[in-house]
Design an enzyme around this catalytic site. Sequence first.
Site: not given
Lengths: 281, 281
Positions: B31, B34-35, B37, B61, B148-149, B183, B185
């Site tokens: 949740g 951002h862009e 997601h 996690q 990114k991840d 980007m 969260s």
Amino acid sequence: MKLITTIAALRLELGRCRKRGRRIGFVPTMGFLHEGHLSLVRQARKENDVVVVSIFVNPIQFGPKEDFKTYPRDLKRDSGLLRGLADFVFVPPARELYVADFCTFVEVRGLSGEYCGRSRPGHFTGVATVVAKLLNVVAPDVVYFGQKDAQQVAVIRKMAGDLNIPVCVKVMPTVREPDGLAMSSRNTYLSPKERQEAVVLFQALKSAEHAVATGLRDTQKIRGMLEDFIAHTPSARIDYIEFVDKKTFERVKTVDRDALLLLAIYIGKTRLIDNVFLKAK
Amino acid sequence: MKLITTIAALRLELGRCRKRGRRIGFVPTMGFLHEGHLSLVRQARKENDVVVVSIFVNPIQFGPKEDFKTYPRDLKRDSGLLRGLADFVFVPPARELYVADFCTFVEVRGLSGEYCGRSRPGHFTGVATVVAKLLNVVAPDVVYFGQKDAQQVAVIRKMAGDLNIPVCVKVMPTVREPDGLAMSSRNTYLSPKERQEAVVLFQALKSAEHAVATGLRDTQKIRGMLEDFIAHTPSARIDYIEFVDKKTFERVKTVDRDALLLLAIYIGKTRLIDNVFLKAK
């Protein structure tokens, strides 16, 4: 009946069945089938449109000093026994299920380290992992296990529930030889004399059942009684005698609710397990 | 767009879609969208008939000293952003995914303990476990993650492959702010000054990319260069700088094959990650 060795081929066949709305029953085994396995396959046949049996001696559920290499195998005989009962027999080579850099394990913490897990470290993680894999490959509506492997059943039920695997886990009663010995592929390891003496597991369970029926509730006392009883069998050595809650598998001190008595006994070098429900009332 | 909070309700809806032969795309998120997601959701929309987005801040996690409680949440805003893009938004309460005696974990051994796993013990087991669960609930044709991840993507790919989960894992490029900051969260944790300085991650990646393009291959030398570069940013503290094989995620000493440069940098108290592909030729 089709013998299938690859995941892709099995998925193709089962995908077709699923599209036609067929209900799929699955019996995972390590082969060398006996009446215990066949009772599961017959039940699967009754309750489903399509029956899949897997035969796979799962290397990762054996410890380094255990019997992976000597575990009995006889695919020809197994195929004969399954003819007319199973639609698909899945017999993957080890490399089909375990790629060279395989490193993902499904661990049911807590439960996996107790009882059989103490004598067999890593065993239930190996079981949970291969069953998770097979359920992902077969995607059955129902999967069948035998009550003889009571802790395995508990581990798999917990795993399937915790991981939200959409399958119904059904457990069928232990099938026994005429003298009461629970059927097991490992019974073939027993010498004729050991085979005779192996009935001690069943007899011990029966005497505990009787003791509880006549009012004995203290598990320490029942254990003492069983230890004395088993001591009379020369080839028998106790691995463990445990009384656990039927659902949670936590130890119970008193049989004041329905419990399970778990036995693991070495007969010579062969480790055998068995269990019985103890009804509190 | 339907907001769904229970596994049973989601399965009912998706079961109907599947029966009609609909292709299901799934974007699992925590949740505060951002862009990054949204680029995944748009891709899912393009490639599938049905799009499911989950919003679940997964407690298992997070480490005991991490930001589970303060992790940003805004379901109202998220729902607004997903309207017209997603068909089902799955927002389970924690108890729906984790029963009180939950104890089953999916562990990608090796990979989970390295890089981000060193700073965040248990993190990737928590990620692999929740993703396995969500995949079992949603049973999508395709699941989408962001580059990114990078290590998360590698862990999930390995997990899905090793456990034979029948899903296609698609990875979309990192989406960046105009100044290059990836980007996340967690960018909301940054003070205005830290937000300015956070661009150091992107600038470091760019300078490494440039160094490799101009012939530098020795990762020790590139690392030294990056350490010097990052030292000029007062709020920045290096957690790790690692060069790994694009596929196996094993460390590489020389960029003589396509590699991935992974960065984890604290900006003040906020830990940010980013990465870039380094082309050997």
